[in-house]
Design a protein around this motif. Sequence first.
Motif, short mmCIF file in Angstrom:
data_model
loop_
_atom_site.label_atom_id
_atom_site.label_comp_id
_atom_site.label_asym_id
_atom_site.label_seq_id
_atom_site.Cartn_x
_atom_site.Cartn_y
_atom_site.Cartn_z
N SER A 13 25.54 50.21 30.97
CA SER A 13 26.16 48.93 31.32
C SER A 13 27.61 48.83 30.88
N VAL A 14 28.37 48.08 31.67
CA VAL A 14 29.73 47.66 31.33
C VAL A 14 29.69 46.14 31.20
N VAL A 15 30.04 45.64 30.02
CA VAL A 15 30.00 44.20 29.75
C VAL A 15 31.42 43.65 29.81
N VAL A 16 31.60 42.57 30.57
CA VAL A 16 32.91 41.93 30.63
C VAL A 16 32.93 40.75 29.68
N MET A 17 33.93 40.76 28.79
CA MET A 17 34.14 39.67 27.83
C MET A 17 35.63 39.38 27.78
N HIS A 18 36.03 38.47 26.91
CA HIS A 18 37.43 38.09 26.81
C HIS A 18 37.87 38.08 25.36
N CYS A 19 39.16 38.33 25.14
CA CYS A 19 39.69 38.33 23.77
C CYS A 19 40.87 37.37 23.67
N THR A 20 40.67 36.16 24.20
CA THR A 20 41.67 35.10 24.09
C THR A 20 41.01 33.90 23.42
N ARG A 21 41.59 33.47 22.31
CA ARG A 21 40.97 32.39 21.54
C ARG A 21 40.86 31.10 22.34
N SER A 22 41.89 30.79 23.12
CA SER A 22 41.89 29.52 23.82
C SER A 22 40.85 29.49 24.94
N ALA A 23 40.59 30.64 25.57
CA ALA A 23 39.68 30.66 26.71
C ALA A 23 38.29 31.16 26.35
N ALA A 24 38.14 31.81 25.22
CA ALA A 24 36.83 32.35 24.82
C ALA A 24 36.66 32.21 23.31
N PRO A 25 36.50 30.98 22.82
CA PRO A 25 36.50 30.76 21.37
C PRO A 25 35.25 31.24 20.65
N THR A 26 34.16 31.53 21.36
CA THR A 26 32.92 31.91 20.69
C THR A 26 32.63 33.40 20.74
N THR A 27 33.48 34.18 21.39
CA THR A 27 33.15 35.58 21.64
C THR A 27 32.99 36.38 20.35
N GLU A 28 33.89 36.17 19.41
CA GLU A 28 33.80 36.95 18.16
C GLU A 28 32.48 36.69 17.44
N ARG A 29 32.05 35.43 17.41
CA ARG A 29 30.77 35.11 16.76
C ARG A 29 29.60 35.73 17.51
N ALA A 30 29.68 35.73 18.83
CA ALA A 30 28.61 36.34 19.63
C ALA A 30 28.52 37.83 19.37
N LEU A 31 29.65 38.48 19.16
CA LEU A 31 29.64 39.92 18.89
C LEU A 31 28.87 40.27 17.62
N ARG A 32 28.91 39.38 16.65
CA ARG A 32 28.21 39.65 15.39
C ARG A 32 26.70 39.69 15.58
N THR A 33 26.22 39.13 16.67
CA THR A 33 24.80 39.23 17.02
C THR A 33 24.56 40.38 18.00
N ILE A 34 25.42 40.49 18.99
CA ILE A 34 25.24 41.48 20.06
C ILE A 34 25.24 42.90 19.53
N ILE A 35 26.22 43.22 18.69
CA ILE A 35 26.40 44.60 18.26
C ILE A 35 25.21 45.13 17.47
N PRO A 36 24.77 44.47 16.41
CA PRO A 36 23.61 45.01 15.68
C PRO A 36 22.33 45.03 16.50
N LYS A 37 22.14 44.03 17.38
CA LYS A 37 20.93 44.00 18.19
C LYS A 37 20.88 45.18 19.16
N LEU A 38 21.99 45.48 19.78
CA LEU A 38 22.01 46.60 20.72
C LEU A 38 21.84 47.93 19.98
N ARG A 39 22.41 48.02 18.80
CA ARG A 39 22.21 49.25 18.02
C ARG A 39 20.74 49.40 17.62
#
Length: 282
Positions: A233-259
Amino acid sequence: MITSARRRAALCALGALTTVLAGCSSGDPATPGRPGRPAASAPPTLAPGPAGLTPVFAHGSRTEGRTVALTFDADMTANQGARAAAGERFDHPELVATLRRLKVPATFFMTGRWAEEYPDQAKAIGRDPLFEVANHSYSHHAFTRDCYGLPTVPPERMRADVDRAFDALRKAGVERPMPYFRFPGGCYDERSLRTLAPGGVTAVQWDVVSGDAFATDADAVARQVLDGVRPGSVVVMHCTRSAAPTTERALRTIIPKLRERGFRFVKVSEQIGSKRASGARS
């Protein structure tokens, strides 16, 4: 006669030594006191599509390893400079720091305008071996009509827009941007694929939409990614605080779960290389 023979032998030996030294120094010319750097190999791309159109890559192999590529769009349009000057943040240093801390490779698709606004960050991301940087147009204008309300790039300006973005990335310090292009909004048609074909880029799409744009619930973003990811899979996300303020927090769940599920994080280039090597099998 003996002197001439010795002179010829010395010249031959000198020539051989020069050849050996030339073979040991490939890539960039050596600077005083430093050996030449090895030449970088060309990044993998896909062969042109039907009728020579720009090839489109959406996911890696489903059968050759459990890989997943996290990709992050660094969006900023040409007319958002005033908003940035007023304090709106289109960058996300905390997200980049989290990827580094968790040692997660990633591919960043930057608009040229973003690189101009945050050149130090663009340069740091581009020089980090954990990451790679690719092209997301100059100012995030659409390459088709009716693309989420985005302004449209005229067909005769499409290639120039892509070239301008590459120039902005290099000027910011991204020495070797990848020959990949992500259409703003993911919107493309046959005309845009034909127009960009002479540039030799591979268009990179995705098969998992994170839903992080303007999201306020990090858990919902994480669930959407975890429910959608498959091998390759290729996952599309964003790295702009104003347009995607929750992405960093979501990564803290996504990364360990996928591993935990046995997935290995890779850059898009690795997936493209593997797909090309396997004859472009899905």
